[in-house]
Design a protein around this motif. Structure first.
Motif, PDB file in Angstrom:
ATOM      1  N   ASP A  30      77.170  14.166  24.880  1.00 41.99           N
ATOM      2  CA  ASP A  30      76.056  15.083  24.647  1.00 41.99           C
ATOM      3  C   ASP A  30      75.775  16.004  25.833  1.00 41.99           C
ATOM      4  OD1 ASP A  30      75.605  13.987  22.107  1.00 41.99           O
ATOM      5  OD2 ASP A  30      74.369  12.380  22.944  1.00 41.99           O
ATOM      6  N   GLU A  31      76.600  15.926  26.870  1.00 41.86           N
ATOM      7  CA  GLU A  31      76.415  16.785  28.046  1.00 41.86           C
ATOM      8  C   GLU A  31      77.256  18.053  27.890  1.00 41.86           C
ATOM      9  OE1 GLU A  31      74.490  16.678  30.594  1.00 41.86           O
ATOM     10  OE2 GLU A  31      73.641  14.660  30.453  1.00 41.86           O
ATOM     11  N   PRO A  32      76.633  19.209  27.663  1.00 43.78           N
ATOM     12  CA  PRO A  32      77.410  20.429  27.415  1.00 43.78           C
ATOM     13  C   PRO A  32      78.296  20.853  28.574  1.00 43.78           C
ATOM     14  CG  PRO A  32      75.063  20.922  27.649  1.00 43.78           C
ATOM     15  CD  PRO A  32      75.179  19.439  27.559  1.00 43.78           C
ATOM     16  N   GLU A  33      77.868  20.601  29.819  1.00 44.39           N
ATOM     17  CA  GLU A  33      78.688  21.012  30.946  1.00 44.39           C
ATOM     18  C   GLU A  33      79.938  20.148  31.105  1.00 44.39           C
ATOM     19  OE1 GLU A  33      77.960  23.902  33.863  1.00 44.39           O
ATOM     20  OE2 GLU A  33      78.355  24.031  31.725  1.00 44.39           O
ATOM     21  N   VAL A  34      79.878  18.896  30.621  1.00 50.89           N
ATOM     22  CA  VAL A  34      81.090  18.066  30.596  1.00 50.89           C
ATOM     23  C   VAL A  34      82.108  18.696  29.646  1.00 50.89           C
ATOM     24  CG1 VAL A  34      82.023  15.815  29.965  1.00 50.89           C
ATOM     25  CG2 VAL A  34      79.879  15.957  31.225  1.00 50.89           C
ATOM     26  N   ALA A  35      81.640  19.082  28.466  1.00 46.88           N
ATOM     27  CA  ALA A  35      82.525  19.754  27.512  1.00 46.88           C
ATOM     28  C   ALA A  35      83.047  21.059  28.089  1.00 46.88           C
ATOM     29  CB  ALA A  35      81.773  20.003  26.205  1.00 46.88           C
ATOM     30  N   GLY A  36      82.173  21.802  28.775  1.00 44.07           N
ATOM     31  CA  GLY A  36      82.595  23.065  29.375  1.00 44.07           C
ATOM     32  C   GLY A  36      83.679  22.874  30.408  1.00 44.07           C
ATOM     33  N   LEU A  37      83.536  21.845  31.257  1.00 42.06           N
ATOM     34  CA  LEU A  37      84.564  21.584  32.262  1.00 42.06           C
ATOM     35  C   LEU A  37      85.888  21.224  31.611  1.00 42.06           C
ATOM     36  CD1 LEU A  37      85.498  21.141  35.191  1.00 42.06           C
ATOM     37  CD2 LEU A  37      84.700  18.783  34.984  1.00 42.06           C
ATOM     38  N   ARG A  59      77.724  27.057  20.029  1.00 40.68           N
ATOM     39  CA  ARG A  59      76.763  26.660  18.992  1.00 40.68           C
ATOM     40  C   ARG A  59      75.595  25.887  19.593  1.00 40.68           C
ATOM     41  NH1 ARG A  59      81.580  25.892  15.898  1.00 40.68           N
ATOM     42  NH2 ARG A  59      81.623  23.657  16.362  1.00 40.68           N
ATOM     43  N   ARG A  60      75.839  25.137  20.676  1.00 39.85           N
ATOM     44  CA  ARG A  60      74.754  24.417  21.340  1.00 39.85           C
ATOM     45  C   ARG A  60      73.774  25.365  22.025  1.00 39.85           C
ATOM     46  NH1 ARG A  60      77.950  19.533  24.490  1.00 39.85           N
ATOM     47  NH2 ARG A  60      77.847  17.983  22.827  1.00 39.85           N
ATOM     48  N   ASN A  61      74.291  26.491  22.520  1.00 44.46           N
ATOM     49  CA  ASN A  61      73.459  27.503  23.179  1.00 44.46           C
ATOM     50  C   ASN A  61      72.696  26.939  24.365  1.00 44.46           C
ATOM     51  OD1 ASN A  61      72.497  30.119  23.547  1.00 44.46           O
ATOM     52  ND2 ASN A  61      70.678  29.754  22.281  1.00 44.46           N
ATOM     53  N   GLN A  62      73.415  26.149  25.188  1.00 46.61           N
ATOM     54  CA  GLN A  62      72.851  25.657  26.452  1.00 46.61           C
ATOM     55  C   GLN A  62      73.809  26.049  27.574  1.00 46.61           C
ATOM     56  OE1 GLN A  62      72.458  21.476  24.618  1.00 46.61           O
ATOM     57  NE2 GLN A  62      70.777  21.527  26.092  1.00 46.61           N
TER      58      GLN A  62
END
Length: 384
Positions: A204-211, A260-263
Motif C-alpha cells: 500500500d506504499e505508493p513510493e515503494v511501487a514507484g521505486l 490512479r492512486r494520485n499520491q
C-alpha cells in the motif's frame, strides 16, 4: 553481518569478525573443501573471533557477558533467528541500520557501506562529497550508534513506514552503483530483488511501487547502454529494439497504478518520466513537453540541484540549448560530473567549441567509469 550486529550490538566488532572469518575460509576451504553449511560456518567462526577479541579487551567485560550467553554448536551459528515482518536477511539489516536516531544521510551512507557492498569512495560519489569527508561521517555514525546504545533489531510492523524513506534511498543508490560499475551488474539485480520484496511487504506504499517501476524501466535499457567494445551509448543513440519489453510493460503497468492512486512522490514521478521515454519508438518521437511537466512536479516534491539539472536538459529539448544553459549555469554542482557533461553538450550545440572542450575534459576527469571517460574525451576532441 545481520546476525553478529544483532548479537554484539557493535558494528566494528561485527565487521572485523566477518572479515576475519572470510580470511580463514579463503585459507581453509580450498584445502579442506566446503563445509556442509558455509553460511553457518562463517557465522560461527566470526562469532568465535568476536568473542576472542572481546576477551582480550577487558574494557568490554559487560559486552562479553552478554555474548557468552550464546552457545553455538559446530555447524549451527547458534544465534536464534529473529522473527518479524522482514524475512530477508539483507533487507532486514537495511531496515535495522536505518534507525531514526541517525540523520537520514548517515542512515543511507552507513547502510550502503555495510550492506550494499560499496566502498567509501563509491558512497562518497553517491552523496557528491569527497572521500575523506564521507569516511568521517561513517565513523561518526558508528560512534553515535555505540554511544546511544541504538538497538540492532528488526523494527515492528507499525515502525516500518517511518524507516521507509532511507530504505528506498539505499535500494535506489545500490542500483545506481551497479549502473555506473559495469563490473558489478549484480548490484542492479540485487536492488530490483530488494524492491520487489519491499513491494510485497508494503503493497500500500505508493513510493515503494514507484521505486520498483523506476528500477524496472531503467533496467530495461541497461543492455543497450554499452557497445560490444565497452563504449558508452547515450539514450538518443541506443538501439531501442534491444530494450527489454517485458520489463517496460511491467514498469509501465505499475506507473499506471500509481497514477490512479494520485499520491505522487519522487520515485513515482521519476518512473513516469522513464515511462514516457519508453513510449517513444525514436528519440525524435519523445514527448519532451510531458517530460518537462513531470520534472516541474518532481522539482516541487524533491527540490534538489540534480533534479533541476535534469529538468534543464529537458527544457533544452523544448526551448533550445541557450535556454537550458542559462538554467544550468545557475546550479552549484561543480563536483558532479554530469553537470559538466551537460554544460559541454549545450556549449557544443551553441557553437562555443573551446568552452565545450574544457567542460568535456572537466567531466572526463571526474567520471567514474572508463566508458564515460572515453566518451567525454571523444566529445572534447571533437569540439576542438
Amino acid at each position: 553481518m545481520a546476525v553478529l550486529i544483532r548479537a554484539f550490538g557493535d558494528i566494528d566488532v561485527a565487521e572485523d569478525a566477518v572479515q576475519d572469518a572470510f580470511a580463514v575460509a579463503l585459507h581453509k576451504w580450498p584445502r579442506d573443501g566446503l563445509p556442509p553449511n558455509p553460511g553457518g560456518w562463517i557465522t560461527t567462526t566470526a562469532r568465535n573471533r568476536a568473542i576472542d577479541r572481546l576477551r582480550r579487551e577487558s574494557r568490554r567485560r559487560e559486552l562479553l557477558s552478554e555474548a557468552s550467553l550464546l552457545s553455538p554448536g559446530h555447524d549451527d551459528p547458534g544465534i536464534p533467528e529473529e522473527v518479524g515482518p522482514v524475512q530477508d536477511d539483507r533487507l532486514r539489516l537495511i531496515f535495522t541500520c536505518c534507525h531514526p536516531a541517525l540523520s537520514t544521510e548517515a542512515q543511507v551512507a552507513l547502510t550502503l557501506r555495510l550492506l550494499g557492498g560499496l566502498t567509501t569512495k563509491e558512497v562518497a560519489r553517491s552523496f557528491l562529497v569527497a572521500e575523506p569527508a564521507m569516511a568521517q561521517r561513517l565513523a561518526r555514525a558508528k560512534r553515535k550508534i555505540k554511544a546511544a546504545r541504538i538497538p540492532h533489531r528488526v523494527p515492528d510492523g507499525h515502525e516500518l513506514p517511518d524507516r521507509l524513506r532511507p530504505v528506498l534511498a539505499v535500494v535506489y543508490l545500490v542500483y545506481n552503483a551497479g549502473l555506473t560499475s559495469p563490473s558489478e551488474p549484480s548490484l542492479c539485480l540485487e536492488a530490483i530483488r530488494l524492491a520487489r520484496l519491499l513491494a510485497t511487504l508494503m503493497p500500500d506504499e505508493p513510493e515503494v511501487a514507484g521505486l520498483l517501476a523506476l528500477l524496472l524501466l531503467t533496467e530495461s535499457r541497461r543492455a543497450s547502454r554499452l557497445r560490444p567494445d565497452g563504449s558508452l551509448v547515450l539514450l538518443g543513440g541506443q538501439d531501442r529494439t534491444r530494450w527489454d519489453r517485458s520489463l517496460i510493460d511491467e514498469g509501465q503497468a505499475i506507473v499506471r497504478r500509481c497514477l490512479r492512486r494520485n499520491q505522487p512522490g519522487a520515485y513515482q514521478l521519476q518512473a513516469a518520466i522513464n515511462a514516457v521515454h519508453a513510449d517513444a519508438a525514436t528519440i525524435e518521437q519523445t514527448d519532451w513537453s510531458q517530460i518537462v511537466a513531470l520534472y516541474d512536479q518532481l522539482l516541487e516534491v524533491a527540490p534538489t540541484q540534480v533534479v533541476a539539472l535534469n529538468r534543464a536538459i529537458a527544457i533544452g529539448e523544448v526551448e533550445g540549448a541557450a535556454a537550458a544553459l542559462s538554467l544550468v549555469d545557475e546550479l552549484d554542482l561543480d563536483n558532479y560530473h554530469p553537470f559538466h557533461a551537460t554544460r559541454a553538450d549545450l556549449l557544443r550545440r551553441l557553437g562555443r567549441n573551446s568552452e565545450a572542450a574544457a567542460a568535456y575534459e572537466r567531466a572526463a576527469d571526474m567520471a567514474p567509469t572508463d566508458a564515460e571517460r572515453d566518451f567525454l574525451r571523444r566529445g572534447g576532441r571533437a569540439s576542438r
